[in-house]
Design an enzyme around this catalytic site. Structure first.
Site, PDB file in Angstrom:
ATOM      1  N   PHE A 245       0.809  -1.229   0.000  1.00 16.35           N
ATOM      2  CA  PHE A 245       0.000   0.000   0.000  1.00 16.35           C
ATOM      3  C   PHE A 245       0.837   1.271   0.000  1.00 16.35           C
ATOM      4  CE2 PHE A 245      -2.523  -3.171   2.562  1.00 16.35           C
ATOM      5  CZ  PHE A 245      -3.261  -3.613   1.485  1.00 16.35           C
ATOM      6  N   VAL A 710      -4.497  -1.102 -12.356  1.00 20.15           N
ATOM      7  CA  VAL A 710      -5.752  -1.059 -11.599  1.00 20.15           C
ATOM      8  C   VAL A 710      -5.525  -1.012 -10.085  1.00 20.15           C
ATOM      9  CG1 VAL A 710      -7.076  -2.285 -13.363  1.00 20.15           C
ATOM     10  CG2 VAL A 710      -5.897  -3.595 -11.585  1.00 20.15           C
ATOM     11  N   GLY A 711      -4.292  -0.811  -9.660  1.00 21.66           N
ATOM     12  CA  GLY A 711      -3.974  -0.970  -8.234  1.00 21.66           C
ATOM     13  C   GLY A 711      -4.650   0.017  -7.320  1.00 21.66           C
ATOM     14  N   GLU A 712      -4.907   1.203  -7.818  1.00 22.64           N
ATOM     15  CA  GLU A 712      -5.343   2.263  -6.910  1.00 22.64           C
ATOM     16  C   GLU A 712      -6.687   2.888  -7.268  1.00 22.64           C
ATOM     17  OE1 GLU A 712      -1.355   4.409  -5.706  1.00 22.64           O
ATOM     18  OE2 GLU A 712      -1.117   3.322  -7.569  1.00 22.64           O
TER      19      GLU A 712
END
Lengths: 746, 339
Positions: A245, A710-712
């Protein structure tokens, strides 16, 4: 559900909802995490965290700690061995000043003030307790009002520059309607299930670290710099992360202390942060206060978005949440201004936390948009469509691709947005709960970093792909292997994939939503390099059907090498290799973005999030009953993992909107709710009716694979959608996050 | 953590005689172990009582008394047919607390003795400003002092139903009403337990079962599950011929103890159930409330929660405990897959 009609461009693996290759290892506990390592002769290290936010340590009962059975050593600022590198320096661009017992000054609560080493973890903890620190405490400054704001001096990471496009004052003057609203977001702390952990082992001037990191090779360089050794003397093993994160992208002080202790004691040292220790020295999402002044003309077209962000940072380093930048790339306003101010507080330095800038900035922007739509008497979706940007606002650059309009359409259709009453407080469900619908637009840029990879085609027809790339739980072990397999036209089970070790080719940073694109491109080009060499061998081989093909481009699929565009001539890859004497063929690949692409195009992933909330009319308790997110993020390598990651982001958005908040004690500055009992994130019962739509988007420019990341983006848009839905349910416009029961009573 | 001795006595007598100053009883450990890890509690001796015989049963005595052994887990008690039949709001309160894993470990005696969850209890050094955690400070029974609320859900319906605590100590057995177990500021220790006393059982008197048809627990919080109450209420009514013939009302998360409100019960008794009556009773329940540290919202919330709980009780105990027990959203259709 993912769009399964999406074409697959490069092979048969990408595009498939392959289950995690590491899934069974993880659910059975077989996957080794850093703290699972137990080298012989191990010492346990625990640091004492400061219990106040500002002042000086006046006494530590080192004798009591030393006297405790099992305690072998106590490091304090008085006896801490020297570091070769200055801890105030930043060895890499992703570094902050680390606190490693430089002095007895306390700059924030949770700062390490001593390190205890012991034969057992329990003894080390007890040694810390026995230190019984005493302090000379000064009044702490922990809220945005406790210090004087300053203008941010731009300087890269964490020091965003002001951006102005168009004539802002004219935009204000031209507005037929205007709003001037201020939103606040709370300080949030990354709480990956795996807290930070390290096992440090020295062998002469060589250092091996088992440590979860999102950036293996950069971390080698950073830790090497502190200890005056070449970066190549440091190896890091980081096969699995229990969540990163952003927090695990940054070298942290406690890790430096553990390495230092290992060198001083001549023994391996393990240090793992407690949950409480995650609230301090390892970064967080700083609190913001954002003022948004918006204006529209009579038809509802935005004349100006004027976004000023005030962001908390520490007294000794700079990470200003670039929240106001969220207004730059999204809506076609006549004028755009994003300005940034900071305020120095007695807190640990904030840092990148999943969707830094975008999450906080979008929360305020999307609610302000809703307020502007209300002032203009327009449906929130219609208002966004009126202000849809066909080219990047401000710069006028074309987008590499932008299927946001389809996101709006598909999301609205699935949600059932049509027929939403314009006025708030109009809907109740069968239980009498106030019901509201809100929406928000999501945007996240598509950065690429730099990565390298190696592909080795073996004589037996299997292949080995290598890159140091970290998997922080998002599924890189699987999706990167899918990309790799396709480059050689191999089935996934014939591909061995090695990652998570710094001795492998540099896989870059797992962060910024750019990992699959960057490391994936490196793996893809490494495979293509093998294909090129196969083509050369076959072309030169009189026994090959491809003999004499010369400079033709070759592609591999179904175990054969083909001339691109010619389905008549091919040769079996195994036979090409066998005829060449059974050699291994090794290819090198790189991932990165040519500078001119970024200069020519604007690149973002986009999405639209729709939320339904229920609010108890008397008690104020809120439940998000439905969330629908439609996202266009280029090519989707693994729909199953992507859908999960987008869901995870949306759930985080729900937590941002309703739960996450660090509360400071005004007397000491300490965070009062520094554990998962007090610091709330959503639980299963908070998550209902969660739907993800991946909207098809074919992007020929963003990178050769067409991947946007697409992580965030799942967080972005969701926060505002929930805030707007609460307004629509209750008529109450709450201008801070998280929104709680006291805000909504009666 | 601080080193400690550890004993696992096989009998109650052994356990009682093992007690010394600085000892702690260990039941499920869901509270004690957390506090030992933070250093808030540092026992020299931990006495594991989970092997003591005879403390694991739920039984209904011939006179209708329900006797609950001290070591019965929250999960087992919540699912026990005698509890769901005779005291459904007790089951609802239990199921609204903590998580499935914790309810499997936590014991009923440990639950009623649990410590305040106020941040200042767990981390007391150095001096902090207790008003910073005003959300968990008492608005009743604390005389305006900064005193953390009792966090138990379980105790709230228990005190409404006149539960009694059976104790065994160095001076022999005794029993006290649950209403007298927790003490207010100025009354001395946090509980009325004497050193070395052990809870053997809880008893619900026979009359408790008379409320089973109209009894609810309501818990309001910022998260749908796995969070302590911001305000809660246990409401139980006997309704006969359109009139309330007996009423019980207790509030949670507002006072240093589970807060029974006799004034509200008097207002309700003899009246026809209606929203105006419930509002009046709830108003009386909070009449003496004192705001501290800006937590006036808590008074308002507790009043609303009490009124809603009374309305829910009047509407009748549901045939099954809702999928989201004690939640305002407990009856929302479609919850089952997600609770």
């Amino acid at each position: 559900m993912p769009d399964t009609t999406q074409p697959i461009r490069f092979g048969s693996n990408a595009g498939q909802p392959v289950s995690r290759r590491d899934g069974i290892a993880k659910v059975t506990g077989a996957a080794p995490f850093a703290a699972d390592n137990q080298p012989d002769n191990l010492l346990h290290a625990v640091y004492a965290p400061a219990a106040i936010a500002r002042g000086r340590v006046t006494h530590l009962d080192v004798a009591a700690a030393r006297a405790h059975p099992g305690v072998t050593h106590v490091f304090t600022p008085a006896n801490r061995p020297a570091l070769e590198g200055d801890p105030d320096d930043k060895p890499t661009m992703f570094s902050f000043r680390v606190e490693v017992l430089q002095d007895d000054t306390v700059r924030y609560a949770g700062q390490p003030i001593a390190l205890v080493l012991a034969e057992t973890l329990e003894a080390a903890h007890e040694g810390v307790r026995l230190l019984a620190p005493r302090y000379d405490m000064e009044p702490s400054r922990v809220t945005l009002d406790d210090a004087t704001p300053f203008d941010v001096e731009p300087g890269g990471f964490g020091r965003p520059a002001a951006t102005v496009h168009g004539d802002v004052e004219a935009g204000h003057a031209a507005a037929a309607r205007a709003i001037d609203v201020t939103y606040e977001t709370a300080a949030q702390y990354h709480n990956a299930m795996e807290t930070h952990a390290i096992v440090a082992q020295w062998d002469g001037d060589r250092l091996h670290l088992d440590v979860p990191t999102q950036a293996l090779n950069i971390s080698c360089a950073a830790y090497a710099a502190f200890f005056g050794i070449p970066a190549e003397n440091v190896t890091i093993s980081s096969p699995y992360l229990g969540g990163g994160f952003g927090s695990k992208a940054i070298p942290i002080g406690p890790n430096v202390l553990a390495i230092l202790a290992a060198r001083a004691m001549g023994r391996p040292v393990k240090l793992m942060l407690t949950r409480q220790q995650m609230f301090g020295p390892v970064g967080h999402r700083g609190a913001t206060r954002q003022r948004l002044r918006l204006g529209t003309d009579a038809a509802g077209a935005l004349t100006v978005i004027d976004h000023d962000g005030l962001s908390a940072t520490s007294t000794f380093d700079d990470f200003m949440e670039p929240a106001a930048n969220a207004s730059q790339g999204l809506y076609a306003a006549g004028a755009l201004r994003s300005t940034h101010r900071g305020v120095r507080l007695d807190i640990g330095t904030p840092g990148p936390m999943r969707a830094p800038g975008e999450a906080s900035g979008s929360a305020a922007l999307e609610c302000a948009l809703d307020e502007m739509a209300e002032a203009a008497g327009l449906d929130p979706l219609d208002f966004r469509l009126i202000n849809y940007a066909e080219t990047e606002p401000g710069t006028g650059k074309p987008y590499t691709s932008k299927a946001l309009r389809e996101c709006y359409a598909q999301g609205a259709e699935r949600f059932g947005w049509a027929g939403r009453p314009l006025a708030p407080g109009q809907m109740r469900d069968e239980q009498g709960m106030l019901t509201g619908w809100g929406m928000g637009t999501a945007l996240f840029p598509c950065p690429m970093f730099f990565a390298e990879a190696r592909a080795t085609l073996r004589p037996d027809g299997t292949a080995l792909f290598e890159t140091s790339a970290a998997d922080m739980g998002q599924g890189a072990w699987t999706s990167l292997a899918q990309i790799a397999a396709d480059s050689l036209g191999l089935p996934l089970e014939k591909v061995e994939f090695h990652a998570g070790h710094s001795s492998l080719p540099d896989g870059g940073v797992a962060g910024g939503s750019g990992h699959t694109a960057t490391a994936g491109t490196a793996l893809h080009t490494a495979g293509i390099d093998v294909v090129r060499q196969l083509g050369e061998i076959a072309s030169a081989d009189p026994d090959s059907p491809l003999h004499g093909a010369g400079n033709a481009r070759f592609v591999a699929h179904d175990g054969r090498l083909w001339i691109e565009g010619d389905d008549q001539r091919s040769d079996a890859i195994e036979e090409i290799v066998m005829r060449a004497g059974g050699v291994e063929i090794t290819g090198q690949g790189q991932g990165g973005r040519p500078q001119e692409v970024g200069e020519t195009y604007a690149m973002n992933a986009h999405g639209a999030v729709f939320a339904e909330v229920k609010v108890d009319p008397d008690l104020g308790q809120v439940r998000v009953s439905r969330l629908v997110g439609a996202f266009a993020a280029g090519r989707i390598i693994n729909p199953k993992l992507v859908e999960s990651q987008l869901m995870g982001g949306m759930i985080w958005g729900l937590g941002f909107a309703l739960h996450e908040k660090a509360s400071h004690d005004p007397a000491t500055g300490r965070i009062l709710n520094a554990d998962l009992a007090g610091y709330h994130v959503p639980v299963n019962a908070d998550v209902q009716g969660l739907e993800v739509i991946t909207v098809h988007e074919d992007d020929p420019h963003v990178n050769p694979l067409g991947i946007k990341g697409v992580g965030e983006i799942g967080i972005v848009g969701t926060v505002g959608a929930i805030g707007n839905a609460i307004w629509h349910a209750t008529g109450k416009r709450i201008r801070h996050f998280p929104i709680g029961i006291p805000d909504l009573l009666g | 953590m601080k080193p400690f001795d550890f004993l696992q006595p096989a009998t109650i007598d052994e356990a009682l005689s093992a007690w010394t100053d600085g000892a702690a009883w260990l039941g499920g450990g869901t509270n004690l172990v957390d506090l030992m890890k933070t250093g808030a509690v540092q026992p020299d001796l931990v006495i594991d009582i989970t092997r003591l015989p005879g403390l694991n049963a739920v039984e209904v005595l011939p006179d209708g008394t329900t006797r609950i052994g001290a070591l019965v887990t929250n999960a087992d008690l919540a699912d026990h047919p005698e509890i769901t039949a005779r005291a459904p709001m007790v089951a609802e309160a239990l199921l609204s607390g903590a998580s499935g894993q914790l309810r499997n470990a936590a014991t009923v005696a440990g639950n009623i003795l649990q410590s305040p969850r106020d941040a200042f209890f767990a981390h007391q050094e150095p001096a902090s400003d207790p008003l910073a955690s005003a959300g968990s400070l008492s608005v009743l029974g604390a005389e305006g002092t900064a005193t953390a609320v009792n966090p138990s859900d379980f105790c709230v319906p228990l005190v409404a139903l006149d539960a009694v605590v059976e104790l065994q100590g160095p001076d022999g057995p005794r029993e006290i009403p649950l209403a007298g177990l927790h003490q207010l500021p100025g009354q001395g220790a946090r509980t009325a337990l004497r050193p070395g006393e052990l809870i053997l059982a809880l008893r619900l008197p026979p009359e408790a079962a008379g409320f089973a048809a109209n009894a609810r627990y309501l818990k309001v919080r910022d998260r749908t599950s796995f969070a302590f109450a911001m305000a809660s209420a246990a409401a139980a009514l006997k309704i006969d011929g359109g009139r309330i013939t007996a009423a019980r009302l207790a509030l949670g998360a507002v006072a240093p103890k589970p807060w029974r409100v006799a004034e509200a019960e008097e207002i309700l008794t003899g009246q026809a159930p209606d929203p105006e009556l419930f509002a009046r009773a709830a108003g009386a329940a909070l009449a003496g409330a004192v705001e501290i540290g800006g937590n006036g919202w808590k008074i308002d919330l507790a009043r609303r929660t009490a009124a809603r709980a009374l309305a829910m009780a009047a509407a009748g105990t549901p045939a099954r405990i809702p999928a989201l027990p004690a939640s305002p959203f407990g009856t929302t259709a479609g919850d089952h897959a997600h609770a």
